[in-house]
Scaffold this motif. Structure first.
Motif, PDB file in Angstrom:
ATOM      1  N   SER A   1       0.851  -1.186   0.000  1.00 55.60           N
ATOM      2  CA  SER A   1       0.000   0.000   0.000  1.00 55.60           C
ATOM      3  C   SER A   1       0.891   1.242   0.000  1.00 55.60           C
ATOM      4  CB  SER A   1      -0.928   0.007   1.211  1.00 55.60           C
ATOM      5  OG  SER A   1      -0.189   0.040   2.409  1.00 55.60           O
ATOM      6  N   GLY A   2       0.272   2.392  -0.234  1.00 54.48           N
ATOM      7  CA  GLY A   2       0.996   3.644  -0.141  1.00 54.48           C
ATOM      8  C   GLY A   2       1.361   4.279  -1.460  1.00 54.48           C
ATOM      9  N   GLY A   3       1.077   3.598  -2.555  1.00 53.96           N
ATOM     10  CA  GLY A   3       1.385   4.180  -3.856  1.00 53.96           C
ATOM     11  C   GLY A   3       0.446   5.324  -4.200  1.00 53.96           C
ATOM     12  N   GLY A   4       0.742   5.979  -5.324  1.00 58.62           N
ATOM     13  CA  GLY A   4      -0.106   7.074  -5.766  1.00 58.62           C
ATOM     14  C   GLY A   4       0.581   7.921  -6.805  1.00 58.62           C
ATOM     15  N   LEU A   5      -0.026   9.055  -7.077  1.00 57.34           N
ATOM     16  CA  LEU A   5       0.517  10.028  -8.025  1.00 57.34           C
ATOM     17  C   LEU A   5       1.280  11.083  -7.247  1.00 57.34           C
ATOM     18  CD1 LEU A   5       0.601  11.298 -10.906  1.00 57.34           C
ATOM     19  CD2 LEU A   5      -1.526  12.485 -10.297  1.00 57.34           C
TER      20      LEU A   5
ATOM     21  N   LEU B   1       7.169   9.452  -1.204  1.00 54.58           N
ATOM     22  CA  LEU B   1       6.123   8.511  -0.839  1.00 54.58           C
ATOM     23  C   LEU B   1       6.725   7.473   0.086  1.00 54.58           C
ATOM     24  CD1 LEU B   1       4.190   7.563  -4.123  1.00 54.58           C
ATOM     25  CD2 LEU B   1       3.252   8.781  -2.148  1.00 54.58           C
ATOM     26  N   ARG B   2       5.895   6.908   0.939  1.00 56.23           N
ATOM     27  CA  ARG B   2       6.324   5.762   1.723  1.00 56.23           C
ATOM     28  C   ARG B   2       5.397   4.591   1.429  1.00 56.23           C
ATOM     29  NH1 ARG B   2       6.948   4.440   8.186  1.00 56.23           N
ATOM     30  NH2 ARG B   2       4.680   4.316   8.091  1.00 56.23           N
ATOM     31  N   LEU B   3       5.990   3.519   0.944  1.00 59.87           N
ATOM     32  CA  LEU B   3       5.248   2.298   0.682  1.00 59.87           C
ATOM     33  C   LEU B   3       5.322   1.390   1.909  1.00 59.87           C
ATOM     34  CD1 LEU B   3       6.434   1.455  -2.946  1.00 59.87           C
ATOM     35  CD2 LEU B   3       4.636   3.038  -2.182  1.00 59.87           C
ATOM     36  N   SER B   4       4.254   0.636   2.106  1.00 58.89           N
ATOM     37  CA  SER B   4       4.207  -0.360   3.178  1.00 58.89           C
ATOM     38  C   SER B   4       3.845  -1.711   2.595  1.00 58.89           C
ATOM     39  CB  SER B   4       3.176   0.028   4.234  1.00 58.89           C
ATOM     40  OG  SER B   4       3.479   1.265   4.825  1.00 58.89           O
ATOM     41  N   CYS B   5       4.268  -2.744   3.278  1.00 55.30           N
ATOM     42  CA  CYS B   5       3.926  -4.105   2.890  1.00 55.30           C
ATOM     43  C   CYS B   5       3.599  -4.872   4.165  1.00 55.30           C
ATOM     44  CB  CYS B   5       5.069  -4.751   2.141  1.00 55.30           C
ATOM     45  SG  CYS B   5       4.863  -6.527   1.851  1.00 55.30           S
ATOM     46  N   ALA B   6       2.347  -5.227   4.314  1.00 53.16           N
ATOM     47  CA  ALA B   6       1.913  -6.004   5.474  1.00 53.16           C
ATOM     48  C   ALA B   6       2.056  -7.482   5.166  1.00 53.16           C
ATOM     49  CB  ALA B   6       0.470  -5.663   5.817  1.00 53.16           C
ATOM     50  N   ALA B   7       2.803  -8.182   5.999  1.00 52.26           N
ATOM     51  CA  ALA B   7       3.092  -9.592   5.770  1.00 52.26           C
ATOM     52  C   ALA B   7       2.366 -10.464   6.778  1.00 52.26           C
ATOM     53  CB  ALA B   7       4.592  -9.835   5.870  1.00 52.26           C
ATOM     54  N   SER B   8       1.944 -11.630   6.324  1.00 54.14           N
ATOM     55  CA  SER B   8       1.320 -12.601   7.213  1.00 54.14           C
ATOM     56  C   SER B   8       1.512 -13.993   6.639  1.00 54.14           C
ATOM     57  CB  SER B   8      -0.173 -12.292   7.400  1.00 54.14           C
ATOM     58  OG  SER B   8      -0.855 -12.376   6.170  1.00 54.14           O
ATOM     59  N   GLY B   9       1.281 -14.994   7.496  1.00 51.08           N
ATOM     60  CA  GLY B   9       1.367 -16.373   7.044  1.00 51.08           C
ATOM     61  C   GLY B   9       2.745 -16.987   7.108  1.00 51.08           C
ATOM     62  N   PHE B  10       3.709 -16.264   7.648  1.00 49.70           N
ATOM     63  CA  PHE B  10       5.054 -16.813   7.828  1.00 49.70           C
ATOM     64  C   PHE B  10       5.751 -16.002   8.923  1.00 49.70           C
ATOM     65  CE2 PHE B  10       7.681 -13.551   5.649  1.00 49.70           C
ATOM     66  CZ  PHE B  10       6.683 -12.834   4.984  1.00 49.70           C
ATOM     67  N   TYR B  11       6.892 -16.547   9.375  1.00 57.69           N
ATOM     68  CA  TYR B  11       7.647 -15.864  10.420  1.00 57.69           C
ATOM     69  C   TYR B  11       8.436 -14.727   9.784  1.00 57.69           C
ATOM     70  CZ  TYR B  11       6.424 -19.689  13.517  1.00 57.69           C
ATOM     71  OH  TYR B  11       5.748 -20.604  14.281  1.00 57.69           O
ATOM     72  N   PHE B  12       7.841 -13.572   9.721  1.00 62.60           N
ATOM     73  CA  PHE B  12       8.398 -12.416   9.020  1.00 62.60           C
ATOM     74  C   PHE B  12       9.811 -12.114   9.490  1.00 62.60           C
ATOM     75  CE2 PHE B  12       8.223  -8.576   6.615  1.00 62.60           C
ATOM     76  CZ  PHE B  12       8.711  -7.540   7.395  1.00 62.60           C
ATOM     77  N   ASN B  13      10.053 -12.207  10.787  1.00 67.84           N
ATOM     78  CA  ASN B  13      11.347 -11.788  11.329  1.00 67.84           C
ATOM     79  C   ASN B  13      12.469 -12.774  11.037  1.00 67.84           C
ATOM     80  OD1 ASN B  13      10.613 -13.838  13.032  1.00 67.84           O
ATOM     81  ND2 ASN B  13      10.689 -12.633  14.916  1.00 67.84           N
ATOM     82  N   ARG B  14      12.189 -13.829  10.278  1.00 71.90           N
ATOM     83  CA  ARG B  14      13.223 -14.801   9.938  1.00 71.90           C
ATOM     84  C   ARG B  14      13.696 -14.684   8.488  1.00 71.90           C
ATOM     85  NH1 ARG B  14      10.997 -20.460  12.650  1.00 71.90           N
ATOM     86  NH2 ARG B  14      10.784 -19.669  14.778  1.00 71.90           N
ATOM     87  N   PHE B  15      13.066 -13.786   7.733  1.00 71.26           N
ATOM     88  CA  PHE B  15      13.305 -13.784   6.288  1.00 71.26           C
ATOM     89  C   PHE B  15      13.851 -12.460   5.769  1.00 71.26           C
ATOM     90  CE2 PHE B  15      11.684 -17.771   4.752  1.00 71.26           C
ATOM     91  CZ  PHE B  15      10.896 -18.206   5.802  1.00 71.26           C
ATOM     92  N   TRP B  16      14.809 -12.592   4.836  1.00 68.86           N
ATOM     93  CA  TRP B  16      15.185 -11.447   4.022  1.00 68.86           C
ATOM     94  C   TRP B  16      13.958 -11.043   3.203  1.00 68.86           C
ATOM     95  CZ3 TRP B  16      20.449  -9.656   3.113  1.00 68.86           C
ATOM     96  CH2 TRP B  16      21.397 -10.308   3.910  1.00 68.86           C
ATOM     97  N   MET B  17      13.877  -9.761   2.930  1.00 73.57           N
ATOM     98  CA  MET B  17      12.770  -9.243   2.133  1.00 73.57           C
ATOM     99  C   MET B  17      13.324  -8.309   1.059  1.00 73.57           C
ATOM    100  SD  MET B  17       9.888 -10.525   3.365  1.00 73.57           S
ATOM    101  CE  MET B  17       8.673  -9.441   2.589  1.00 73.57           C
TER     102      MET B  17
END
Length: 119
Positions: free
Chosen positions: A7-11, A18-34
């Motif tokens: 989220s966070g995109g636009g014109l 701009l600041r983009l965000s990415c909400a993660a779920s369904g896995f151990y987020f703190n264990r993975f490179w992104m």
């Protein structure tokens, strides 16, 4: 299952931010490179940034170095991309990607968020 929601995109005008965000779920987020990647109109996917699991290591493509900052909040399972000094060539759909075998091309990604910077 893995879910990534950008989220966070636009014109935004050239030179803007701009600041983009990415909400993660369904896995151990703190264990993975992104990663953040983008796809400009008519072009392939372009890697733009990487962050390690604890946020202490980052890397950037030359095209965005010094203008974009990747970060993460592991308490909120959220990845961020702060974009400044935006240019028309930054126009693209931006995706966050979960690491898969140290290859951003193979990892799952979200639906993307559109960033448009008019020329």
């Amino acid at each position: 299952q893995v879910q990534l929601v950008e989220s966070g995109g636009g014109l935004v005008q050239p030179g803007g931010s701009l600041r983009l965000s990415c909400a993660a779920s369904g896995f151990y987020f703190n264990r993975f490179w992104m990663y953040w990647v983008r796809q400009a109109p008519g072009k392939g996917l372009e890697w733009i940034s990487t962050i390690n699991p604890d946020g202490g290591r980052t890397d950037y493509a030359d095209s965005v170095k010094g203008r974009f900052t990747i970060s993460r909040d592991n308490t909120k399972n959220t990845l961020y991309l702060q974009m400044t000094s935006l240019k028309s060539e930054d126009t693209a759909v931006y995706y966050c990607v979960k690491d898969f075998g140290a290859d951003w091309r193979r990892g799952p990604r979200g639906q993307g968020t559109q960033v448009t910077v008019p020329s």
